[in-house]
Design an enzyme around this catalytic site. Structure first.
Site, short mmCIF file in Angstrom:
data_model
loop_
_atom_site.label_atom_id
_atom_site.label_comp_id
_atom_site.label_asym_id
_atom_site.label_seq_id
_atom_site.Cartn_x
_atom_site.Cartn_y
_atom_site.Cartn_z
N HIS A 140 0.72 -0.90 0.17
CA HIS A 140 -0.06 -0.08 0.02
C HIS A 140 0.72 1.22 0.28
O HIS A 140 1.57 1.50 0.98
CB HIS A 140 -0.85 0.01 1.30
CG HIS A 140 -1.96 1.03 1.38
ND1 HIS A 140 -2.77 1.48 0.21
CD2 HIS A 140 -1.70 2.03 2.05
CE1 HIS A 140 -3.41 2.59 0.75
NE2 HIS A 140 -2.94 3.29 1.84
N GLY A 155 2.40 4.90 4.12
CA GLY A 155 1.73 5.89 5.37
C GLY A 155 0.46 5.44 5.36
O GLY A 155 -0.15 4.90 4.31
N ASP A 156 -0.18 5.78 6.38
CA ASP A 156 -1.66 5.45 6.69
C ASP A 156 -2.55 5.95 5.84
O ASP A 156 -2.14 7.00 5.12
CB ASP A 156 -2.08 5.64 8.02
CG ASP A 156 -1.45 5.14 9.34
OD1 ASP A 156 -1.00 3.81 8.81
OD2 ASP A 156 -1.32 5.57 10.36
N SER A 157 -3.67 5.49 5.49
CA SER A 157 -4.64 6.02 4.62
C SER A 157 -5.02 7.40 4.93
O SER A 157 -5.35 7.73 6.38
CB SER A 157 -5.77 5.03 4.57
OG SER A 157 -6.75 5.33 3.52
N GLY A 160 -2.00 11.40 2.83
CA GLY A 160 -1.60 12.44 1.77
C GLY A 160 -0.39 12.08 0.73
O GLY A 160 0.19 12.72 0.15
N LYS A 161 -0.73 10.74 0.59
CA LYS A 161 0.38 10.10 -0.34
C LYS A 161 -0.01 10.39 -1.81
O LYS A 161 0.88 11.07 -2.55
CB LYS A 161 0.46 8.54 -0.19
CG LYS A 161 0.83 8.18 1.17
CD LYS A 161 0.77 6.54 1.12
CE LYS A 161 -0.54 5.99 1.03
NZ LYS A 161 -1.37 6.18 2.09
N SER A 162 -1.22 10.25 -2.21
CA SER A 162 -1.62 10.57 -3.59
C SER A 162 -1.27 12.15 -3.96
O SER A 162 -0.99 12.41 -5.10
CB SER A 162 -3.08 10.28 -3.82
OG SER A 162 -2.96 8.80 -3.55
N ASP A 179 -1.50 3.96 -4.90
CA ASP A 179 -2.47 3.18 -3.99
C ASP A 179 -1.84 1.77 -3.76
O ASP A 179 -1.79 1.19 -2.71
CB ASP A 179 -3.91 3.22 -4.55
CG ASP A 179 -4.61 2.78 -3.14
OD1 ASP A 179 -4.36 3.40 -2.18
OD2 ASP A 179 -5.63 2.14 -3.32
N GLU A 204 -5.80 8.56 -7.50
CA GLU A 204 -7.15 8.82 -6.89
C GLU A 204 -6.91 9.87 -5.84
O GLU A 204 -5.93 9.84 -5.02
CB GLU A 204 -7.68 7.66 -6.29
CG GLU A 204 -9.13 7.65 -5.84
CD GLU A 204 -9.35 7.77 -4.26
OE1 GLU A 204 -10.37 8.31 -3.86
OE2 GLU A 204 -8.33 7.35 -3.66
N ARG A 245 17.00 13.55 13.57
CA ARG A 245 17.37 14.94 12.98
C ARG A 245 18.51 15.20 12.33
O ARG A 245 18.81 16.40 11.79
CB ARG A 245 17.71 15.64 14.55
CG ARG A 245 16.43 15.67 15.43
CD ARG A 245 15.09 16.42 14.97
NE ARG A 245 15.49 18.01 14.79
CZ ARG A 245 15.02 18.87 15.80
NH1 ARG A 245 14.40 18.56 16.71
NH2 ARG A 245 15.68 20.01 15.67
#
Lengths: 338, 88
Positions: A140, A155-157, A160-162, A179, A204, A245
């Protein structure tokens, strides 16, 4: 996920084979990337005959076959034609034995030929089949080509990946998959990622829907597949979580047997993720080219600290010296006191 | 506002690792925490700022904390300093 298969027709097309016999049988399926070179089988030894593999005949095999009695050769060839045998390949422009052509008719197996030598066509076919038949994993995330580096954004759904991918595309980078990224291991150090056929070129975006990146941004904005070089893992910003850092984290993620570098980037309003990911990719690239900014900075810092430490001890000893001199002077000349 | 002076006893000074830990400690608090060295003052929540000073062995530094949790912040920073062998 080993139920993958490749049709003989695809193999013919991709490794430049010609068809001697059985054009209509090319829809047979190949299920393994191993290739068999039947030698002892010609002598009648069939105990370990790998029937489900492509059978490759070269100079040795065909010339041995020529010396065999017709009836015996036909019998052996018939034995080699099993229901699961995908195809026969004859290398080095050699002519297939007539008995073979006769024998394949029952099981409807195609006989193919190549102009290349046995070892060349063997490695060509193995490479092609391995890429096609390798075990695949679905991840994913979004796979983007950034300055020629394959960067997998995870990263989690809803993080803001797309959206980040869209911004990266606008900045001139290329989308490989959104996706769902299909990855497979090409060799010990190489992980290849691509989009499932149905999702190719698509992105998407919540609130807009499905967009066709190639339609909107042109053919330069997409790419079929790429090596996965770096993983960028997006997480929600948390006040207490310790983030890397200095960039000396050296975190890997293992996918199949390949270790892929991973950076974790916290997401917060006001952080331009596209620029951050672009910089992370460039930083990774310079590191691979042999310039490690963290190590260089650490060296410089150490030098500065050493210089400062010397100064400090020098200053205190100088002060003490002055005080001692003053004391001596006062002892000698008591009238100086006060 | 609260402040405390420290003398750096670690031979290696405040190099990358302890600097990271000090910054991590300071970041947990709302107060403004600063580090003063040779007349220069930097935000203890900024790692590049702290490292840019190149605080060495025997250096005297002052930590200032200002805000609603200043005492806790200063104590936590002191604790980190001791734990990392930067000062007694």
């Amino acid at each position: 996920m080993t139920n993958h298969s490749v049709s003989v027709a695809e193999l013919v097309k991709n490794t430049n084979l010609n068809v001697y016999y059985g054009k209509e049988y090319l829809d047979r399926l190949i299920t393994t990337s191993d290739i068999s070179r039947p030698g002892l089988e010609l002598t009648g030894y069939f105990n370990y005959y790998p029937a489900n593999r492509i059978q490759l005949l070269g100079i040795t095999e065909t010339s041995y076959a020529k010396g065999m009695a017709n009836g015996q050769l036909f019998h052996v060839m018939e034995h080699m034609c099993q229901p699961e045998t995908p195809a026969f390949v004859i290398s080095t422009k050699l002519r297939p034995p007539k008995e073979l052509i006769r024998a394949v008719k029952t099981e409807k197996i195609p006989v193919l030929g190549s102009e290349l030598t046995t070892s060349r066509i063997l490695s060509n076919m193995t490479n092609y089949l391995e890429g096609k038949l390798a075990e695949r994993k679905s991840i994913h995330g979004v796979l983007v080509d950034i300055y020629g580096l394959g960067v997998l954004i995870t990263g989690d759904s809803g993080i803001g990946k797309s959206e980040t991918a869209l911004e990266l595309i606008k900045r001139g980078h290329r989308l490989i998959a959104d996706d769902r990224v299909e990855v497979y291991q090409q060799d010990e150090h190489t992980l290849i990622g691509q989009a499932p056929q149905i999702l190719r070129n698509l992105l998407e975006i919540r609130g807009i829907g499905i967009i066709d990146v190639m339609n909107l941004f042109g053919a330069g904005a997409v790419r079929g597949k790429t090596k996965v070089d770096l993983i960028i893992h997006l997480v929600n910003w948390s006040k207490d979580a310790p983030y890397d850092r200095l960039g000396n984290g050296n975190v890997y993620k293992k996918i199949f047997d390949v270790k892929v570098d991973q950076n974790t980037i916290p997401v917060k309003t006001g952080r331009n993720l596209a620029v951050l990911i672009e910089s992370a990719a460039m930083n990774y690239r310079t590191r691979k080219m042999g310039y490690d900014v963290t190590a260089t900075f650490n060296n410089n810092l150490q030098k500065l600290i050493q210089a400062n430490s010397k100064d400090a001890s020098y200053n205190t000893s100088k002060q003490k010296q002055i005080l001692r001199n003053n004391k001596k002077a006062i002892q000698k000349n008591p009238h100086l006191k006060g | 506002m609260v402040k405390r002076q420290f003398k750096i006893i670690s031979e290696a000074g405040i190099h990358a690792r302890p600097a990271t830990l000090l910054v991590q400690t300071a970041t947990k608090y709302n107060s403004k925490v600063t580090l003063e060295y040779q007349g220069k003052s930097v935000d203890l929540k900024s790692i590049m700022g702290v490292m840019s000073l190149g605080v060495g062995h025997n250096a005297k530094i002052v930590i200032n904390a200002n805000g609603d949790d200043e005492k806790d912040a200063l104590n936590a920073v002191s604790e980190t300093m001791e734990k990392e062998g930067l000062s007694k």
